[in-house]
Design an enzyme around this catalytic site. Structure first.
Site, PDB file in Angstrom:
ATOM      1  N   LYS A 219     -45.980  11.902   6.234  1.00 53.76           N
ATOM      2  CA  LYS A 219     -46.162  10.489   6.564  1.00 53.76           C
ATOM      3  C   LYS A 219     -46.327   9.613   5.324  1.00 53.76           C
ATOM      4  CE  LYS A 219     -47.320  10.892  11.379  1.00 53.76           C
ATOM      5  NZ  LYS A 219     -48.245  10.645  12.497  1.00 53.76           N
ATOM      6  N   ARG A 254     -48.896  19.483  13.940  1.00 58.10           N
ATOM      7  CA  ARG A 254     -47.495  19.128  14.212  1.00 58.10           C
ATOM      8  C   ARG A 254     -46.812  18.863  12.873  1.00 58.10           C
ATOM      9  NH1 ARG A 254     -44.432  14.465  15.259  1.00 58.10           N
ATOM     10  NH2 ARG A 254     -42.846  14.743  16.898  1.00 58.10           N
TER      11      ARG A 254
END
Length: 278
Positions: A219, A254
């Site tokens: 991210k 994840r």
């Protein structure tokens, strides 16, 4: 860092984005053959769960109609379900109950809803009807608006309260307690400071008593911390958050890069077991 961890080893959820516009791998797995090959590779690398989505939820992304999501994902789910052990859960990443129902009929097992059942009022009743595990994620706003100056007085407390309320809503809809998982929604309506504070306070979410899923993989805030490196150069940074999460009791991670995160999770788990005397 001696808090009791999850009673079972951490699990990795491999990300399979069948989308043209996901932030780090958009367009790579649009063809069924490429998507299935990617899924099988992640299983070889140590994934325990596969999360399949036909809609990007990156900041600024546009909604994808349910019929298009279904077109992208259903054949892939069917082929994987026919070709992998039944013990490997397939998760459908969608906020549409219609898409979730079709995916579950095709062979998926879990629902991963970034809206925690708020975008579609039929989602929680569907999970209850089919007794499907459902991931309830915290998200403030929509993908189009969520990164527009997000504000919190107490980000950990507010995310914790929201997730607790969504878990209660799921229970009230008939979802079994054992089928509820919680996700703090790193990067979904949070700035860098919010993300870091949440990562430091994951134990407060674990204390709610439901399995916690963490999604930090590649991210943007990690890139900002590491000299603005590109998404596919954030693997080590992701692994650092995986190890931190294991030590705070997070159960599921994840990730895009399964092999590296498998190592990080397994080493952190070995240390966590010794720190609690197990």
């Amino acid at each position: 860092m001696s808090r009791p961890q999850s009673p079972r080893p951490p699990r990795l959820m491999g990300i399979l984005n069948i989308t043209p516009d996901s932030f780090s791998d958009g367009g790579r797995y649009l063809e069924r053959e490429a998507a299935v090959a990617r899924a099988l590779r992640m299983l070889e690398e140590g994934a325990d769960i596969l999360d399949i989505g036909g809609e990007s939820t990156r900041p600024g992304s546009a909604p994808v109609p349910p019929e298009e999501q279904e077109r992208r994902i259903l054949d892939v789910i069917r082929q994987l379900r026919d070709g992998i052990p039944a013990t490997i859960p397939l998760s459908i990443d969608t906020t549409w109950a219609r898409v979730a129902r079709a995916a579950l009929a095709a062979g998926a097992d879990w629902i991963n809803d970034t809206s925690a059942g708020l975008d579609d009022p039929d989602m929680l009743p569907l999970a209850a009807e089919l007794q499907a595990p459902i991931v309830l994620m915290h998200r403030r706003g929509t993908p189009q608006t969520m990164q527009t100056a997000p504000e919190y007085a107490d980000v950990v407390g507010e995310v914790r309260d929201h997730l607790a309320a969504r878990a209660e809503a799921a229970l009230a809809a008939g979802v079994r307690e054992c089928d509820i998982l919680l996700d703090p929604g790193i990067g979904f309506g949070k700035d860098q400071e919010h993300n870091l504070t949440l990562l430091a306070g994951l134990g407060r979410l674990v204390d709610l008593g439901f399995p916690v899923l963490l999604g930090t993989s590649r991210k943007r805030f990690l890139g900002a911390l590491c000299g603005d490196v590109a998404a596919d150069e954030r693997v080590a940074a992701t692994c650092a958050t995986t190890a931190l999460g294991v030590m705070q009791g997070v159960e599921i991670f994840r990730v895009h890069d399964v092999a590296a995160n498998r190592q990080a999770a397994d080493v952190a788990w070995a240390i966590a077991c010794r720190s609690t005397g197990e």
